[in-house]
Design a protein around this motif. Structure first.
Motif, PDB file in Angstrom:
ATOM      1  N   VAL A  84       0.860  -1.186   0.000  1.00 31.12           N
ATOM      2  CA  VAL A  84       0.000   0.000   0.000  1.00 31.12           C
ATOM      3  C   VAL A  84       0.895   1.234   0.000  1.00 31.12           C
ATOM      4  O   VAL A  84       2.078   1.165   0.347  1.00 31.12           O
ATOM      5  N   PRO A  85       0.352   2.367  -0.409  1.00 25.87           N
ATOM      6  CA  PRO A  85       1.166   3.589  -0.351  1.00 25.87           C
ATOM      7  C   PRO A  85       1.629   3.886   1.079  1.00 25.87           C
ATOM      8  O   PRO A  85       0.969   3.503   2.055  1.00 25.87           O
ATOM      9  N   ALA A  86       2.738   4.558   1.218  1.00 24.86           N
ATOM     10  CA  ALA A  86       3.319   4.856   2.536  1.00 24.86           C
ATOM     11  C   ALA A  86       2.439   5.796   3.359  1.00 24.86           C
ATOM     12  O   ALA A  86       2.566   5.844   4.586  1.00 24.86           O
ATOM     13  N   LEU A  87       1.556   6.498   2.680  1.00 27.81           N
ATOM     14  CA  LEU A  87       0.678   7.439   3.381  1.00 27.81           C
ATOM     15  C   LEU A  87      -0.316   6.712   4.300  1.00 27.81           C
ATOM     16  O   LEU A  87      -0.690   7.236   5.346  1.00 27.81           O
ATOM     17  N   VAL A  88      -0.717   5.503   3.949  1.00 30.55           N
ATOM     18  CA  VAL A  88      -1.718   4.771   4.731  1.00 30.55           C
ATOM     19  C   VAL A  88      -1.172   4.390   6.116  1.00 30.55           C
ATOM     20  O   VAL A  88      -1.791   4.719   7.138  1.00 30.55           O
ATOM     21  N   PRO A  89      -0.003   3.697   6.207  1.00 33.77           N
ATOM     22  CA  PRO A  89       0.501   3.401   7.553  1.00 33.77           C
ATOM     23  C   PRO A  89       0.886   4.659   8.334  1.00 33.77           C
ATOM     24  O   PRO A  89       0.753   4.697   9.566  1.00 33.77           O
ATOM     25  N   ALA A  90       1.323   5.698   7.624  1.00 37.49           N
ATOM     26  CA  ALA A  90       1.670   6.953   8.297  1.00 37.49           C
ATOM     27  C   ALA A  90       0.429   7.593   8.913  1.00 37.49           C
ATOM     28  O   ALA A  90       0.483   8.144  10.024  1.00 37.49           O
ATOM     29  N   ALA A  91      -0.709   7.508   8.228  1.00 32.95           N
ATOM     30  CA  ALA A  91      -1.955   8.067   8.761  1.00 32.95           C
ATOM     31  C   ALA A  91      -2.408   7.292   9.989  1.00 32.95           C
ATOM     32  O   ALA A  91      -2.860   7.886  10.980  1.00 32.95           O
ATOM     33  N   TYR A  92      -2.279   5.968   9.936  1.00 33.20           N
ATOM     34  CA  TYR A  92      -2.640   5.168  11.108  1.00 33.20           C
ATOM     35  C   TYR A  92      -1.718   5.488  12.291  1.00 33.20           C
ATOM     36  O   TYR A  92      -2.175   5.581  13.431  1.00 33.20           O
ATOM     37  N   ALA A  93      -0.441   5.633  12.012  1.00 28.96           N
ATOM     38  CA  ALA A  93       0.512   5.951  13.089  1.00 28.96           C
ATOM     39  C   ALA A  93       0.231   7.329  13.679  1.00 28.96           C
ATOM     40  O   ALA A  93       0.278   7.519  14.907  1.00 28.96           O
ATOM     41  N   LEU A  94      -0.059   8.299  12.809  1.00 28.12           N
ATOM     42  CA  LEU A  94      -0.374   9.642  13.295  1.00 28.12           C
ATOM     43  C   LEU A  94      -1.671   9.637  14.111  1.00 28.12           C
ATOM     44  O   LEU A  94      -1.752  10.261  15.180  1.00 28.12           O
TER      45      LEU A  94
END
Length: 132
Positions: A84-94
Motif C-alpha cells: 500500500v502507499p506509505a501514506l496509509v501506515p503513516a496516517a494510522y501511526a499519526l
C-alpha cells in the motif's frame, strides 16, 4: 388606631413576638459548626457525585485512548507489511499518536480536550484508509 402601623392582632400577639425576637428564636437552628444544616449535606452529596462523574470520565478517556492507540498501531503494522502507499501506515501511526495524547490528557483530567482528540485521531485514521 386604624391609621397606626401596628397590626390588628392586639398587644398580646405583638408582645409574644417581641419576646421570641429577644430570645433569639431558640427553635431555629443557629447553623454553627457543630450542627450541619441540610444545605451542606446536599452540597456534600453533589460534590461526591461530581467527583464520581469526573473519575468515570477520566477512566473512559484513558481506556478509549489506549484502545484506539493499540488499534492504530496494529493497523500500522499490518498495512506497512502489505503493498500500500506509505501514506496509509503513516496516517494510522499519526492517528494512534493523537489517540495516545488524548489518553494522557484524559488521565490528567482534561476530558473535553481528550474527547476532541479521540475524534480527530479516528478521523485521521479513516482519512488515511481512504488512500488505499
Amino acid at each position: 388606631m386604624r391609621g397606626s402601623t401596628e397590626s390588628d392582632a392586639g398587644p398580646a400577639a405583638t408582645e409574644a413576638a417581641g419576646e421570641r425576637e429577644a430570645a433569639g428564636n431558640a427553635d431555629e437552628p443557629t447553623g454553627g459548626a457543630d450542627e450541619p444544616t441540610g444545605d451542606s449535606e446536599e452540597h456534600a452529596g453533589g460534590v461526591a457525585q461530581y467527583a464520581e462523574d469526573a473519575r468515570r470520565a477520566r477512566w473512559a478517556a484513558v481506556g478509549t485512548g489506549a484502545l484506539l492507540t493499540c488499534a492504530g498501531l496494529g493497523a500500522t503494522l499490518l498495512r506497512s507489511a502489505g503493498a500500500v502507499p506509505a501514506l496509509v501506515p503513516a496516517a494510522y501511526a499519526l492517528g494512534a499518536a493523537v489517540c495516545a495524547l488524548a489518553a494522557v490528557l484524559g488521565a490528567r483530567g482534561r476530558t473535553r480536550r481528550a474527547l476532541w482528540l479521540l475524534i480527530a485521531g479516528v478521523m485521521i485514521m479513516a482519512i488515511g484508509d481512504q488512500f488505499d
